[in-house]
Scaffold this motif. Sequence first.
Motif: not given
Lengths: 248, 204
Positions: A107-114, A142-152
């Motif tokens: 879902i594009p409007s949610l972060t990786a973690l969400e 191995e994406l712990g450091d990208r948790a707050q990034h959006y899919p885009a």
Amino acid sequence: MTGPGLQIDADLLLRLDGVSMQYGRGETAVTALAGVDLQVSRGELVAVMGASGSGKSTLLTVAGGLTPPTAGEVIVEGHWLSQLSARELAVLRRRSLGFVFQDFNLIPSLTALENVSLPLELDGWTSKKAHRPAMDALRVVELGDRAQHYPADLSGGQQQRVAIARAVVGGRSLILADEPTGALDSTTGELVLRMLRSRVDAGAGGILVTHDARHAAWADRIVFLRDGRIVDESRASAVSSLLGGLPR
Amino acid sequence: MSVRQSLLAILNQGPCYGYQLRAEFDRRTGSTWPLNVGQIYNTLDRLERDGLVQKATAEIDSEGGEAHNTVEITDAGRLEVAHWLDSPVVRTTATRDELAIKLAIAVTLPGVDIAHVIQVQRTATFRTLQELTRTKNATDDPESSEQLAWLLVVDSLIFAAEAEARWLDHCENRLARALAAGTAAPLPLSTDVPKRGRPAKARA
Ligand SMILES: Nc1ncnc2c1ncn2[C@@H]1O[C@H](COP(=O)(O)OP(=O)(O)OP(=O)(O)O)[C@@H](O)[C@H]1O
Ligand SMILES: [Mg+2]
């Protein structure tokens, strides 16, 4: 699972009985699956291989209750899907099934973690409680450091790994993965397979659709689809006789 | 096979006796291509003839008693090792591949169901691939160079099996096309019998 008659099958997570699937009707009808029988038990990873258009994705969507088959029965953890109400089916899908789609479906409007937490939250977890296992799953890929990034803001392969994390979070019992290693290099691909394998070894079941023979070889069983039919099957026996064991 | 160079390279680390060389070769290649002692001694004889190794003084092993005739590398031998490590392995002639030969012959014979031959083979190839993968996955990351060497050998067998599986898919597609185009008819025995003694010349 309830009912004494089903106890013997407690290890059977998925059963397809004579499943057929036809898209459209009349002149333009396409038969995507034609009488498929398939079973997946706890602790079993089944790979599905076959040419493009042979029915692999269709098999997953039918097995996961996303589309009803035009003929045959799908039984997930002892539930005949055709007997469930839409509501019951939705609950079963959320609690028991983890999906990885060919196009990730984040879902594009949610972060990786969400994104990863979402299935748990839909199931009534507070987001605070859901974030912990979601974060753990992201770390495994191995994406712990990208948790707050959006899919885009993630690469294709990273999005794919988020999708995998979402599919396995919360210990779903049946994981249905469509080309989960498609966009990944060979080392990252192995990471994903290792995660899938370890979930299965811990008692889940899985179907892995792949074009890559080396990846299919991680499965206990490989089935080959052609024109919607299972035409062949390969089962792993114990450990290879080609090799001496690992040096200690 | 590069047994000769491998043994020489091992000897470059210090003198060895025959059984010891065999063990060293095995543990560095995951015991995948075990050598017999006869092969070792034959190879050593040839290496000695070529001046790449020489007999060294007999050594008494630690348990005391038995003497071993050890072999040591010469300067020419050391050069040969350096040269080997520094140059690519070149496959000058196509290696005779059992499976390629089988399919090539089968496709020219009347009454053979090649699609079936391919399918049976693919099942076997996938089983091998699964077994190798399972063997590999039973281990974690390598903790010693011995384990690393073993993993490299397993990986090489895995990639070879994968290539075979892909090639079989390719053969299947090619065959289907040939059948559709009517170019997959069996090859009758040629009436143009080659002369004895020398191979028939290819005709234009
Ligand atoms: N929604 C749809 N409507 C009509 N036909 C469809 C639909 N989805 C799939 N098909 C057809 O069903 C057949 C099987 O498609 P499917 O997506 O299951 O193949 P696949 O094995 O997953 O292929 P690929 O490897 O390319 O992903 C194809 O012929 C396809 O065109
Ligand atoms: Mg597909």
